[in-house]
Design an enzyme around this catalytic site. Structure first.
Site, PDB file in Angstrom:
ATOM      1  N   ASP A 187      -9.901  -3.451  -5.614  1.00 40.72           N
ATOM      2  CA  ASP A 187      -9.278  -2.911  -4.447  1.00 40.72           C
ATOM      3  C   ASP A 187     -10.340  -1.789  -3.906  1.00 40.72           C
ATOM      4  O   ASP A 187     -10.577  -0.837  -4.537  1.00 40.72           O
ATOM      5  CB  ASP A 187      -7.969  -2.290  -4.706  1.00 40.72           C
ATOM      6  CG  ASP A 187      -7.075  -1.983  -3.456  1.00 40.72           C
ATOM      7  OD1 ASP A 187      -7.748  -1.275  -2.511  1.00 40.72           O
ATOM      8  OD2 ASP A 187      -5.948  -2.127  -3.470  1.00 40.72           O
ATOM      9  N   SER A 196       0.727  -1.194  -0.019  1.00 38.34           N
ATOM     10  CA  SER A 196      -0.024   0.165   0.043  1.00 38.34           C
ATOM     11  C   SER A 196       1.016   1.182   0.008  1.00 38.34           C
ATOM     12  O   SER A 196       1.581   1.550  -0.866  1.00 38.34           O
ATOM     13  CB  SER A 196      -0.970   0.021   1.267  1.00 38.34           C
ATOM     14  OG  SER A 196      -2.021   0.799   0.934  1.00 38.34           O
ATOM     15  N   HIS A 251      -7.768  -5.133  -0.806  1.00 39.01           N
ATOM     16  CA  HIS A 251      -6.579  -4.401  -0.485  1.00 39.01           C
ATOM     17  C   HIS A 251      -5.705  -5.219   0.277  1.00 39.01           C
ATOM     18  O   HIS A 251      -6.434  -5.470   1.501  1.00 39.01           O
ATOM     19  CB  HIS A 251      -7.013  -3.066   0.093  1.00 39.01           C
ATOM     20  CG  HIS A 251      -5.839  -2.060   0.423  1.00 39.01           C
ATOM     21  ND1 HIS A 251      -5.182  -1.317  -0.732  1.00 39.01           N
ATOM     22  CD2 HIS A 251      -5.294  -1.722   1.351  1.00 39.01           C
ATOM     23  CE1 HIS A 251      -4.416  -0.756  -0.191  1.00 39.01           C
ATOM     24  NE2 HIS A 251      -4.221  -1.100   0.931  1.00 39.01           N
TER      25      HIS A 251
END
Length: 338
Positions: free
Chosen positions: A266, A141, A294
């Site tokens: 996501d 991320s 995610h």
């Protein structure tokens, strides 16, 4: 190269939120023993590292640096899961807590999506300490955005032998607005609450002395980044921060072999953040799946048991690209569901 991933979600976890929450909240992992290290910096601040315990490894044993996401730490299950796999492959492993992530740092500035200087400094220290070791890195991320931006900035001068980035917000402005929609607003609230706590702690400690707006009124990323992230880190405003920190414009410059893993569903971002094939350098392998959420990517094993696919795919990419990165025993936890 932009290609289709071979990830297949567990039949009972096809929803992106189910993927995301199962991997981050439901999964049970045993505690991970680590050895802490604090790196003192020339600017008076520090960075905290968490090392896998040394196990009589050779000087040229491979080393893997793990970069966490926003509000992440050693407690993040994706980080602990990967570090377990690193140990199972006879490699050194270290998680870098971004500046301020492991507790209030000493300066008003903290980590953000475009801060690559600290990663570069840590890699310099690692290279000096282990001059013969091949080094790989994995970023998740926000940490993935930082890693890709760093690789693009370094080009052919990168000290990394290979890298992996997972669930990256390549276009920060688009993602800042996408996470305001529907169920994803719950993720936004959780993340902003964590960021607010860091700022409030630094205000209490007298580290941040400048006047700040009422933090409780900053309920979305553009507002928070405009009022806090940008001014504390040298940006004119949120749009300036997003434009200068997004990794998308750096992808073409990457010269390090890099695997990028991304799910089209996501919930932290919109589908249009996915770069096109002509935005990628020829050293990037971008694997796109329809499902995965995610940092989720939970597939099904025997009798439907959960399998954490990232902990299979990432080590498989490192094998062959990091000399010496091989399972240490047939009964190592490579591919375990646990």
């Amino acid at each position: 190269m932009l290609t289709t991933s071979d990830f297949k979600p567990a039949f009972w976890l096809r929803n992106p939120h189910a993927q995301t929450l199962f991997a981050s909240q439901v999964r049970a992992l045993p505690p991970l023993a680590v050895e802490p290290e604090r790196l003192e910096l020339d600017d008076g601040d520090f960075i905290d590292l968490s090392w896998l315990p040394e196990a009589d490894l050779a000087e040229d044993a491979p080393l893997v640096l793990v970069l966490h996401g926003l509000n992440g730490s050693l407690e993040s299950k994706y980080a602990r899961g990967l570090l377990r796999q690193v140990a199972a492959h006879g490699a050194r492993g270290v998680l870098m807590h971004f500046r301020g992530a492991a507790g209030p740092n000493r300066l008003s500035r903290s980590y953000h999506s475009g801060e690559t200087g600290d990663v570069g400094l840590v890699l310099e220290r690692l290279r000096a300490r282990y001059p013969r070791a091949p080094i790989g890195a994995a970023g998740y991320s926000l940490g993935g955005n930082v890693l890709l931006k760093y690789l693009g900035e370094q080009g052919s001068d990168s000290p990394l032998s290979c890298a992996v980035a997972v669930s990256v917000p390549y276009d920060l402005e688009t993602c800042a607005y996408a996470v305001q929609k529907g169920f994803s607003r719950l993720y936004q609230t959780h993340l902003i609450n964590g960021m607010r706590e860091i700022v409030e702690a630094k205000v209490r400690d007298g580290i941040i002395e400048r006047p700040l707006p009422d933090l409780r009124g900053l309920r979305d990323f553009p507002s928070f980044d405009n009022a806090i992230t940008a001014p504390l880190n040298g940006f004119a405003n949120a749009m300036d921060y997003y434009a200068r920190s997004s990794s998308r414009s750096f992808l073409k410059r990457i010269r390090t072999p890099t695997l990028v893993l991304h799910a089209r569903d996501d919930p932290f971002m919109a589908p249009e953040v996915v770069p096109s094939a002509d935005e990628l350098s020829d050293t990037i392998r971008f694997e796109l799946s329809e499902h995965g959420g995610h940092v989720g990517f939970v597939s099904a094993g025997r009798f439907g048991a959960p399998v954490y696919w990232l902990e299979e795919r990432i080590p498989s990419y490192f094998r062959g690209r990091l000399p010496g990165f091989e399972p240490v025993a047939e009964d190592s936890p490579v591919g375990e569901a646990g």
